[in-house]
Design a protein around this motif. Structure first.
Motif, PDB file in Angstrom:
ATOM      1  N   LYS A 209       0.035   8.939  -5.147  1.00 19.62           N
ATOM      2  CA  LYS A 209      -0.382   8.806  -3.975  1.00 19.62           C
ATOM      3  C   LYS A 209       0.049   7.649  -3.144  1.00 19.62           C
ATOM      4  CE  LYS A 209      -4.671  10.931  -5.515  1.00 19.62           C
ATOM      5  NZ  LYS A 209      -4.289  12.199  -5.422  1.00 19.62           N
ATOM      6  N   SER A 210      -0.245   7.888  -1.893  1.00 18.05           N
ATOM      7  CA  SER A 210       0.298   6.424  -1.053  1.00 18.05           C
ATOM      8  C   SER A 210      -1.241   6.046  -0.866  1.00 18.05           C
ATOM      9  CB  SER A 210       0.845   6.987   0.243  1.00 18.05           C
ATOM     10  OG  SER A 210       0.067   7.921   1.149  1.00 18.05           O
ATOM     11  N   GLY A 211      -1.394   5.282   0.170  1.00 17.01           N
ATOM     12  CA  GLY A 211      -2.908   4.874   0.328  1.00 17.01           C
ATOM     13  C   GLY A 211      -2.871   3.599   0.562  1.00 17.01           C
ATOM     14  N   TYR A 212      -1.993   2.563   0.327  1.00 22.27           N
ATOM     15  CA  TYR A 212      -2.235   1.359   0.430  1.00 22.27           C
ATOM     16  C   TYR A 212      -1.356   0.599   1.374  1.00 22.27           C
ATOM     17  CZ  TYR A 212      -4.649   1.313  -4.279  1.00 22.27           C
ATOM     18  OH  TYR A 212      -5.633   2.014  -5.230  1.00 22.27           O
ATOM     19  N   GLY A 213      -0.877   1.531   2.520  1.00 20.98           N
ATOM     20  CA  GLY A 213      -0.183   0.846   3.526  1.00 20.98           C
ATOM     21  C   GLY A 213      -0.959   1.062   4.837  1.00 20.98           C
ATOM     22  N   LEU A 214      -1.313   2.458   5.102  1.00 24.65           N
ATOM     23  CA  LEU A 214      -2.391   2.613   6.081  1.00 24.65           C
ATOM     24  C   LEU A 214      -1.721   2.224   7.503  1.00 24.65           C
ATOM     25  CD1 LEU A 214      -5.777   1.485   4.533  1.00 24.65           C
ATOM     26  CD2 LEU A 214      -4.348   3.587   4.205  1.00 24.65           C
TER      27      LEU A 214
ATOM     28  N   GLY B  14      -3.038   8.589   3.446  1.00 28.74           N
ATOM     29  CA  GLY B  14      -3.353   7.650   4.570  1.00 28.74           C
ATOM     30  C   GLY B  14      -4.676   7.673   5.075  1.00 28.74           C
ATOM     31  N   ALA B  15      -5.488   8.507   4.435  1.00 34.21           N
ATOM     32  CA  ALA B  15      -7.104   8.544   4.587  1.00 34.21           C
ATOM     33  C   ALA B  15      -7.814   8.272   3.385  1.00 34.21           C
ATOM     34  CB  ALA B  15      -7.482   9.879   4.920  1.00 34.21           C
ATOM     35  N   HIS B  16      -7.321   6.914   3.014  1.00 34.58           N
ATOM     36  CA  HIS B  16      -7.953   6.153   1.638  1.00 34.58           C
ATOM     37  C   HIS B  16      -9.334   5.466   2.393  1.00 34.58           C
ATOM     38  CE1 HIS B  16      -6.802   4.181  -2.226  1.00 34.58           C
ATOM     39  NE2 HIS B  16      -7.832   4.707  -2.408  1.00 34.58           N
ATOM     40  N   ILE B  17      -8.824   4.615   3.174  1.00 38.76           N
ATOM     41  CA  ILE B  17     -10.091   4.062   3.860  1.00 38.76           C
ATOM     42  C   ILE B  17      -9.559   3.809   5.442  1.00 38.76           C
ATOM     43  CG2 ILE B  17     -10.938   2.591   2.126  1.00 38.76           C
ATOM     44  CD1 ILE B  17      -9.468  -0.010   3.107  1.00 38.76           C
ATOM     45  N   VAL B  18     -10.224   3.533   6.316  1.00 39.06           N
ATOM     46  CA  VAL B  18     -10.025   3.018   7.577  1.00 39.06           C
ATOM     47  C   VAL B  18      -9.024   1.772   7.568  1.00 39.06           C
ATOM     48  CG1 VAL B  18     -10.806   2.601   9.919  1.00 39.06           C
ATOM     49  CG2 VAL B  18     -11.929   4.414   8.504  1.00 39.06           C
ATOM     50  N   ALA B  19      -8.101   1.757   8.302  1.00 37.79           N
ATOM     51  CA  ALA B  19      -7.135   0.557   8.186  1.00 37.79           C
ATOM     52  C   ALA B  19      -7.858  -0.421   8.494  1.00 37.79           C
ATOM     53  CB  ALA B  19      -6.017   0.909   8.748  1.00 37.79           C
ATOM     54  N   PRO B  20      -7.594  -1.709   8.206  1.00 39.22           N
ATOM     55  CA  PRO B  20      -8.497  -2.868   8.724  1.00 39.22           C
ATOM     56  C   PRO B  20      -8.358  -3.040  10.233  1.00 39.22           C
ATOM     57  CG  PRO B  20      -7.428  -3.561   6.865  1.00 39.22           C
ATOM     58  CD  PRO B  20      -6.880  -2.064   7.197  1.00 39.22           C
TER      59      PRO B  20
END
Length: 405
Positions: A144-149, A172-178
């Motif tokens: 998975k991706s998910g650490y770029g956001l 991309g929907a891992h968490i809301v980007a900072p």
């Protein structure tokens, strides 16, 4: 002047004989759901399984390998990993083991490190973790991706993942980007718009972390629906930290898998049992966070399909070991050794909609693991012991600790 050349012929067929117990995962070939064949042989032709059966009946081949009475199983199929990242979270793990509970917020630490890392560093990291998993018998891995956001960083992660596997997932929907912490709706718009446009060409799957502290049910539905419209197949991080809508949303949208499934209502279990969505259980996360393990027995007894995965990631489960997860599933989750091995092979294949892996039968990809043990049960019986002695992937012997000549 002419130069004489000598033609050489590379053997294309190999028989692996004297296998004490061969797990085929094809009930038509042997005993029980595992299709177990005793005193077995396998013939590999190129990158495919050409024949399986009793060792004494193995056909002639170009090459022959004596398994020496060891067991063999299909290559493990890991349907859930987060390998495109930089740095680690040792300090977070150390603090958590000293009493701090796990929450989704730690992902932001990895996001910062991953954004700052070069392509070369990320490629090297993924290659190292894939090689580490293969040494332990994993021959198929989803990444998975998910650490770029950001649109650019997520597309970069997918491109890097795609250099190591065909099973690439846009998360991309891992968490809301900072940068969007105060406006999560705007981040959902980004994920379903420009980010999806940038990432869809490089992915097969789309995933959402549907959880408190990440995305709620309505947000997850919006994101997964947008991905489906772009041809991506849904997967869902569901019900890991609390009860929630993730599992039933996954079934409703026809997701390939609902992953974690730690906190389930009766309605959640019924939905999984009646639908096609695979319940992928990730016991490494519970081990690494001192959390309650999912109840695999409850799911299996209801008729749900279960897969196992290590969930390799730097925050909540920094292990790539499928044998470790098999042992945890048997000890902590109510699975039998047969069920756990099936879930780690054929179950993972189901979760990836694959019919060519997770089994050892004619026509399947020649992914095979030889164990330094007489039975596959030893994966749970001897936890922590490095039993994987030889690994074939696409018909090529990747590694061996034994003299197999």
């Amino acid at each position: 002047m002419t130069t004489a050349t000598t033609a050489t012929t590379t053997p294309t067929t190999t028989a692996i004989t004297d296998i004490a117990g061969l797990v085929t995962n094809d009930p038509s070939l042997g005993e029980g759901p595992l299709g177990l064949i005793r005193d077995a042989a396998v013939v590999i032709d190129g990158d495919r399984i050409a024949w399986v059966g009793e060792s004494s009946k193995a056909p002639a081949t170009d090459n022959r390998v004596d398994a020496g009475g060891r067991a063999a199983i299909p290559g493990f199929v890991d349907s859930h990993s987060h390998l495109v990242f930089a740095g680690d979270r040792t300090e977070e793990f150390n603090a958590r083991m000293s009493g701090r509970p796990y929450s989704a917020g730690g992902i932001r630490t990895t996001v910062a490190a991953t954004r700052a890392a070069s392509n070369n560093v990320l490629h090297a990291n993924v290659g190292r973790y894939v090689a580490e998993a293969r040494r332990q018998g994993t021959t198929t891995v989803e990444i998975k991706s998910g650490y770029g956001l950001t649109s650019q960083d997520e597309a970069r992660a997918l491109t890097i993942a795609g250099a190591h596997t065909d099973e690439v997932t846009f998360l991309g929907a891992h968490i809301v980007a900072p940068e969007f912490a105060d406006d999560p709706a705007a981040y959902v718009d980004l994920v379903t718009g420009p980010m999806l446009d940038a990432c869809a060409p490089y992915a097969r799957w789309i995933d959402v972390f549907c959880e408190q502290g990440a995305f709620d049910g309505d947000q997850a539905r919006t994101i997964l629906t947008a991905g489906k419209e772009r041809g991506l197949i849904p997967r869902v991080h569901a019900n890991q930290l609390s009860y929630g809508p993730g599992v039933q949303l996954a079934v409703e949208l026809g997701a390939a898998s609902a992953d974690h499934c730690t906190h389930l209502t009766d309605a959640d279990v019924d939905a999984l049992a009646q639908g096609e969505t695979v319940a992928t259980l990730l016991p490494g996360a519970e081990f690494s966070t001192r959390s309650t393990y999912p109840d695999a027995r409850r799911l299996l007894d209801a008729g749900a399909t279960v897969a196992l995965s290590p969930d390799c990631n730097p925050g909540s489960s920094f292990t790539s070991s499928m044998p470790f997860c098999v042992a945890l599933a048997v000890r902590e989750m109510g699975m039998t050794p047969d069920e756990a091995v099936w879930a780690a092979t054929a179950g993972g294949a189901r979760a990836l909609h694959r019919t060519d892996v997770g089994r050892v039968s004619p026509g399947a990809r020649a992914d095979l693991v030889l164990l330094d043990a007489p039975s596959h049960v030893h994966l749970a019986y001897r936890p922590g012991v490095p039993l994987v002695s030889a690994v074939w992937h696409n018909g090529t012997l990747l590694r061996s600790d034994l003299d197999l000549a």
